[in-house]
Design a protein around this motif. Sequence first.
Motif, PDB file in Angstrom:
ATOM      1  N   SER A 117       0.877  -1.230   0.034  1.00 54.01           N
ATOM      2  CA  SER A 117      -0.125  -0.157   0.055  1.00 54.01           C
ATOM      3  C   SER A 117       0.911   1.296  -0.087  1.00 54.01           C
ATOM      4  O   SER A 117       2.400   1.076   0.290  1.00 54.01           O
ATOM      5  N   PRO A 118       0.397   2.569  -0.352  1.00 56.33           N
ATOM      6  CA  PRO A 118       0.939   3.482  -0.200  1.00 56.33           C
ATOM      7  C   PRO A 118       1.395   3.749   1.326  1.00 56.33           C
ATOM      8  O   PRO A 118       0.774   3.332   2.274  1.00 56.33           O
ATOM      9  N   ASP A 119       2.216   4.831   1.484  1.00 58.92           N
ATOM     10  CA  ASP A 119       2.503   5.289   2.953  1.00 58.92           C
ATOM     11  C   ASP A 119       1.799   6.250   3.319  1.00 58.92           C
ATOM     12  O   ASP A 119       2.163   7.103   4.388  1.00 58.92           O
ATOM     13  N   HIS A 120       0.814   6.844   2.919  1.00 58.15           N
ATOM     14  CA  HIS A 120      -0.128   8.020   3.187  1.00 58.15           C
ATOM     15  C   HIS A 120      -1.416   7.701   3.423  1.00 58.15           C
ATOM     16  O   HIS A 120      -1.865   6.361   3.136  1.00 58.15           O
ATOM     17  N   GLY A 121      -2.368   8.389   4.308  1.00 58.80           N
ATOM     18  CA  GLY A 121      -3.602   8.132   4.570  1.00 58.80           C
ATOM     19  C   GLY A 121      -4.580   8.551   3.546  1.00 58.80           C
ATOM     20  O   GLY A 121      -4.436   8.748   2.303  1.00 58.80           O
ATOM     21  N   THR A 122      -5.982   8.818   4.179  1.00 59.22           N
ATOM     22  CA  THR A 122      -6.796   9.098   3.448  1.00 59.22           C
ATOM     23  C   THR A 122      -6.821  10.401   2.774  1.00 59.22           C
ATOM     24  O   THR A 122      -7.508  10.673   1.894  1.00 59.22           O
ATOM     25  N   GLY A 123      -6.339  11.282   3.431  1.00 57.41           N
ATOM     26  CA  GLY A 123      -6.206  12.660   2.857  1.00 57.41           C
ATOM     27  C   GLY A 123      -7.209  13.386   2.499  1.00 57.41           C
ATOM     28  O   GLY A 123      -7.517  14.133   1.544  1.00 57.41           O
ATOM     29  N   TYR A 124      -8.124  13.462   3.546  1.00 56.67           N
ATOM     30  CA  TYR A 124      -9.366  14.137   3.486  1.00 56.67           C
ATOM     31  C   TYR A 124      -9.167  15.475   3.163  1.00 56.67           C
ATOM     32  O   TYR A 124     -10.230  16.233   2.291  1.00 56.67           O
ATOM     33  N   ASP A 125      -8.161  16.324   3.561  1.00 52.34           N
ATOM     34  CA  ASP A 125      -8.154  17.802   3.364  1.00 52.34           C
ATOM     35  C   ASP A 125      -7.789  18.305   1.807  1.00 52.34           C
ATOM     36  O   ASP A 125      -8.293  19.183   1.493  1.00 52.34           O
ATOM     37  N   ILE A 126      -7.490  17.226   1.123  1.00 51.79           N
ATOM     38  CA  ILE A 126      -7.246  17.500  -0.274  1.00 51.79           C
ATOM     39  C   ILE A 126      -8.161  16.665  -1.339  1.00 51.79           C
ATOM     40  O   ILE A 126      -8.148  16.804  -2.544  1.00 51.79           O
ATOM     41  N   ALA A 127      -8.989  15.952  -0.604  1.00 50.96           N
ATOM     42  CA  ALA A 127      -9.826  14.925  -1.412  1.00 50.96           C
ATOM     43  C   ALA A 127     -10.752  15.526  -2.504  1.00 50.96           C
ATOM     44  O   ALA A 127     -11.288  16.650  -1.823  1.00 50.96           O
TER      45      ALA A 127
END
Length: 344
Positions: free
Chosen positions: A296-306
């Motif tokens: 998997s990638p090393d980042h999360g869901t990134g809601y702030d830029i979704a």
Amino acid sequence: MDKSDKIIVGISIGDLNGIGIEVILKTFEDKRMLDFCTPVLFGSTKVISYHKKALEIETAVHGITSINQINHSKINVLNIWKEEVEIELGTATKISGDYAAKSLASAVAHLKENTIDVLLTAPINKENIQSETFNFPGHTEYLEANLEGKSLMILMTDELRIGLITGHIPIAKVAESITPALIKSKVETMHASLLQDFGINKPRIAVLSLNPHCGDKGVIGAEDDEIIKPTIDEIKETGKLVYGPYAADGFFGSETYKQFDGVLATYHDQGLAPFKALSFGKGVNFTAGLNAVRTSPDHGTGYDIAGKNKANPSSFAEALFTGIKIFKTRKEYLELTHNPLIIK
């Protein structure tokens, strides 16, 4: 390459309101990616189309209703639900968590049936995905419960591989969890993975200390002298090249990590904080120790830029290439080490 020989990468689409689908679509914007694998997204063409429209991304997808309908020249979307799903980009909702769980469960089921070769997981929200069927701290624990083997979370780049002796547990429980048996188990799993998944014949493994300054001979804590060091010495007697414990600050500050093929951190942030500082955007999360390959990638869901078309797909693309490479290396290792003269 014969299309029937292409590696099939199953992709769980993660939280529907995050950046997972965005980085998937961006990764496959370059059609040359299909030369390396056949992707299968577990979800719904309706959901994918919603994201495409919101992000103004033109990546074409091919809807199928059965894994047997795979088109090796296209980005396949296996429709595992038909209903409309409410999407609120940038917001954590129970709906987005429930459907992330549906995607993951279907992908894992196909992985167990060997209808896909590699599992690539887009980010989930560990809170809204919780339910009666998903009661785990994260992907790693869920996969260990559903596949064979003992899992080890490894965050990696080409230059750095960090595994965790303890994973998603409260910091208050870390010290009591560090036992000789657990250390031996994680060293064994990392050693085996470095051999079969990365093709390293005599892997060198470093183990980090639990306490600052390795406990300063008991002044700051006794665990390093009484538990970790004796266990490392015992493991060395088996012929494995295992060293430590090393104080984490100096270990990373002096770039000592470059001398090793793998590093075992005693707890989550001890390993992941320096890893992400050194490698964020290029890192990959690999679940070692299981009978199937998952990255998997090393980042999360990134809601702030979704929904804003700002997500960088680099880590997801790295996770894709890493999964393919590990699958090939493991397959070659198993073929080379199989002894046809052994009578069952």
